[in-house]
Structures are given as C-alpha cells and as structure tokens.
Write a protein that holds these residues in place. Structure first.
Motif, PDB file in Angstrom:
ATOM      1  N   THR A 120       0.103   5.202  -6.893  1.00 49.25           N
ATOM      2  CA  THR A 120      -0.507   4.686  -5.671  1.00 49.25           C
ATOM      3  C   THR A 120      -0.525   3.168  -5.760  1.00 49.25           C
ATOM      4  OG1 THR A 120      -2.754   4.789  -6.573  1.00 49.25           O
ATOM      5  CG2 THR A 120      -2.002   6.714  -5.352  1.00 49.25           C
ATOM      6  N   LEU A 121      -0.583   2.530  -4.614  1.00 49.07           N
ATOM      7  CA  LEU A 121      -0.645   1.064  -4.523  1.00 49.07           C
ATOM      8  C   LEU A 121      -1.705   0.708  -3.502  1.00 49.07           C
ATOM      9  CD1 LEU A 121       3.172   0.331  -4.115  1.00 49.07           C
ATOM     10  CD2 LEU A 121       1.873   0.186  -6.229  1.00 49.07           C
ATOM     11  N   ARG A 127       0.849  -1.189   0.000  1.00 50.16           N
ATOM     12  CA  ARG A 127       0.000   0.000   0.000  1.00 50.16           C
ATOM     13  C   ARG A 127       0.883   1.236   0.000  1.00 50.16           C
ATOM     14  NH1 ARG A 127      -4.569   1.984   4.303  1.00 50.16           N
ATOM     15  NH2 ARG A 127      -4.813   4.023   3.371  1.00 50.16           N
ATOM     16  N   CYS A 128       0.542   2.168  -0.842  1.00 56.26           N
ATOM     17  CA  CYS A 128       1.196   3.475  -0.891  1.00 56.26           C
ATOM     18  C   CYS A 128       0.114   4.478  -1.256  1.00 56.26           C
ATOM     19  CB  CYS A 128       2.310   3.471  -1.939  1.00 56.26           C
ATOM     20  SG  CYS A 128       2.974   5.129  -2.270  1.00 56.26           S
ATOM     21  N   ASP A 129      -0.144   5.419  -0.359  1.00 56.92           N
ATOM     22  CA  ASP A 129      -1.220   6.381  -0.609  1.00 56.92           C
ATOM     23  C   ASP A 129      -0.875   7.367  -1.720  1.00 56.92           C
ATOM     24  OD1 ASP A 129      -2.897   5.237   1.281  1.00 56.92           O
ATOM     25  OD2 ASP A 129      -1.998   6.402   2.896  1.00 56.92           O
ATOM     26  N   LEU A 130       0.388   7.777  -1.801  1.00 55.00           N
ATOM     27  CA  LEU A 130       0.800   8.687  -2.863  1.00 55.00           C
ATOM     28  C   LEU A 130       2.304   8.652  -3.005  1.00 55.00           C
ATOM     29  CD1 LEU A 130      -0.113  10.784  -4.935  1.00 55.00           C
ATOM     30  CD2 LEU A 130       0.211  12.526  -3.182  1.00 55.00           C
ATOM     31  N   GLY A 131       2.762   8.385  -4.207  1.00 56.57           N
ATOM     32  CA  GLY A 131       4.186   8.385  -4.516  1.00 56.57           C
ATOM     33  C   GLY A 131       4.417   9.179  -5.783  1.00 56.57           C
ATOM     34  N   THR A 142      -1.671  -1.307  -8.927  1.00 56.22           N
ATOM     35  CA  THR A 142      -0.692  -0.231  -9.043  1.00 56.22           C
ATOM     36  C   THR A 142      -1.382   0.845  -9.859  1.00 56.22           C
ATOM     37  OG1 THR A 142       1.157  -1.775  -9.032  1.00 56.22           O
ATOM     38  CG2 THR A 142       1.586   0.418  -9.896  1.00 56.22           C
ATOM     39  N   GLY A 143      -1.534   2.016  -9.270  1.00 56.08           N
ATOM     40  CA  GLY A 143      -2.179   3.132  -9.966  1.00 56.08           C
ATOM     41  C   GLY A 143      -1.123   4.105 -10.457  1.00 56.08           C
ATOM     42  N   ARG A 144      -1.226   4.477 -11.698  1.00 57.07           N
ATOM     43  CA  ARG A 144      -0.288   5.443 -12.283  1.00 57.07           C
ATOM     44  C   ARG A 144      -1.087   6.580 -12.898  1.00 57.07           C
ATOM     45  NH1 ARG A 144       4.871   3.929 -12.311  1.00 57.07           N
ATOM     46  NH2 ARG A 144       5.350   1.748 -12.015  1.00 57.07           N
ATOM     47  N   LEU A 173      11.889  13.845  -1.844  1.00 58.35           N
ATOM     48  CA  LEU A 173      10.686  13.833  -2.673  1.00 58.35           C
ATOM     49  C   LEU A 173       9.666  14.866  -2.204  1.00 58.35           C
ATOM     50  CD1 LEU A 173      10.166  10.024  -3.245  1.00 58.35           C
ATOM     51  CD2 LEU A 173      10.770  11.737  -4.949  1.00 58.35           C
ATOM     52  N   ALA A 174       9.528  15.026  -0.906  1.00 59.14           N
ATOM     53  CA  ALA A 174       8.590  16.014  -0.373  1.00 59.14           C
ATOM     54  C   ALA A 174       9.003  17.422  -0.780  1.00 59.14           C
ATOM     55  CB  ALA A 174       8.494  15.891   1.148  1.00 59.14           C
ATOM     56  N   VAL A 175      10.291  17.722  -0.678  1.00 60.10           N
ATOM     57  CA  VAL A 175      10.786  19.037  -1.082  1.00 60.10           C
ATOM     58  C   VAL A 175      10.554  19.250  -2.580  1.00 60.10           C
ATOM     59  CG1 VAL A 175      12.873  20.446  -1.354  1.00 60.10           C
ATOM     60  CG2 VAL A 175      12.442  19.248   0.798  1.00 60.10           C
ATOM     61  N   ALA A 176      10.842  18.246  -3.393  1.00 63.41           N
ATOM     62  CA  ALA A 176      10.642  18.358  -4.843  1.00 63.41           C
ATOM     63  C   ALA A 176       9.169  18.580  -5.175  1.00 63.41           C
ATOM     64  CB  ALA A 176      11.170  17.116  -5.543  1.00 63.41           C
ATOM     65  N   PHE A 177       8.296  17.856  -4.502  1.00 63.26           N
ATOM     66  CA  PHE A 177       6.868  18.005  -4.756  1.00 63.26           C
ATOM     67  C   PHE A 177       6.382  19.394  -4.357  1.00 63.26           C
ATOM     68  CE2 PHE A 177       2.484  17.769  -3.233  1.00 63.26           C
ATOM     69  CZ  PHE A 177       1.860  17.481  -4.431  1.00 63.26           C
TER      70      PHE A 177
END
Length: 147
Positions: free
Chosen positions: A82-83, A45-49, A69-71, A132-136
């Motif tokens: 997302t997963l 599970r991954c809520d947002l990547g 796997t959601g893209r 990744l958080a900083v980039a987003f």
C-alpha cells in the motif's frame, strides 16, 4: 502625589517599549508567513497492490503526515503493498490488517519518507490490473479451499 507617581511608574513598566513592540509584531508576521509557506506533502496513493505492482494516484497529505510505502504478507504466500500518507508515529510499526470480511489478516509495516512523491511505485495499465485481479482471486479461492 505619591499615588500619581506610582501609577505613572506602573504604566511605564507594563507598556512595552517601542522596540519590543516592533519585535513582537515582526515575530508574529514571521510565524504567519512560515505557516502559509508550509506546503502539504504530495505522495502516491495505492489502497492495495500485490508484489511490486500498485495502481497509483496522487494525493495531498494532511499537515504533519509523511509519505509511506507499506509492505506485508498475506497467508504466507501473497506479498501486498500500500502507498499513501500516514502520521509519523505510525512509521516503521508493524500492524495487522483485516483484508476482507472473512478475516484474512496480514502483517504490514509502513516505511516513511518526507519528500514529494518519495513513495513512488510502478504505474499499471488496465491490462496488468486485470491479470493481477485474476491472480489474486485464484489465490484467494485456493486458500479458502485448503482451509
């Protein structure tokens, strides 16, 4: 006398034969055993990547759900991922998703699979998540400034 013979005949017809009774019991036991043996699918599970990076945890799906796997793509510049678990009818269907309260929307397609942990993803360290958080957040502010 005819009434008594008729009653005996009706009772004999309505009462299952001994072999049928055992067969019905055997079918009932088999269905209960199969239901108990049915395992719930385990998935990541991954809520947002972003891009191919996702902070994952393990989860158990509900009965009838598959791993997915959601893209998707946000603002035509940011690949999101997302997963998790999803009902079969939601597989391979493109949906739009509201990311934040500012109505940032992206299109997402969920691709499904049906074996344990088949939606595998890279695991991330805290250091990578921070980058990744900083980039987003930088990309988000740039998009906001342009609109």
């Amino acid at each position: 006398m005819k009434g008594l013979i008729f009653c005996v005949f009706v009772i004999m017809m309505l009462t299952p034969a001994r072999g049928e009774e055992e067969e019905q019991l055997e079918q009932l036991v088999e269905s209960v055993v199969l239901e108990q043996e049915e395992e719930y699918l385990e998935c990541f599970r991954c809520d947002l990547g972003f891009w191919d990076a996702c902070y994952t945890t393990e989860t158990n799906c509900s009965r009838g759900e598959l791993c997915y796997t959601g893209r998707g793509r946000a603002a035509d510049a940011l690949d999101v991922k997302t997963l998790g678990c999803v009902k079969a009818e939601e597989c391979d269907v493109e949906t739009t998703v509201e990311l934040f309260s500012n109505n940032t929307i992206f299109a997402m397609t969920k691709h499904c699979c049906d074996t344990p942990f088949c939606n595998s993803a890279q695991t991330l360290s805290g250091y990578t998540i921070g980058h990744l958080a900083v980039a987003f957040l930088t990309a988000w502010h740039l998009i906001e400034a342009l609109t």
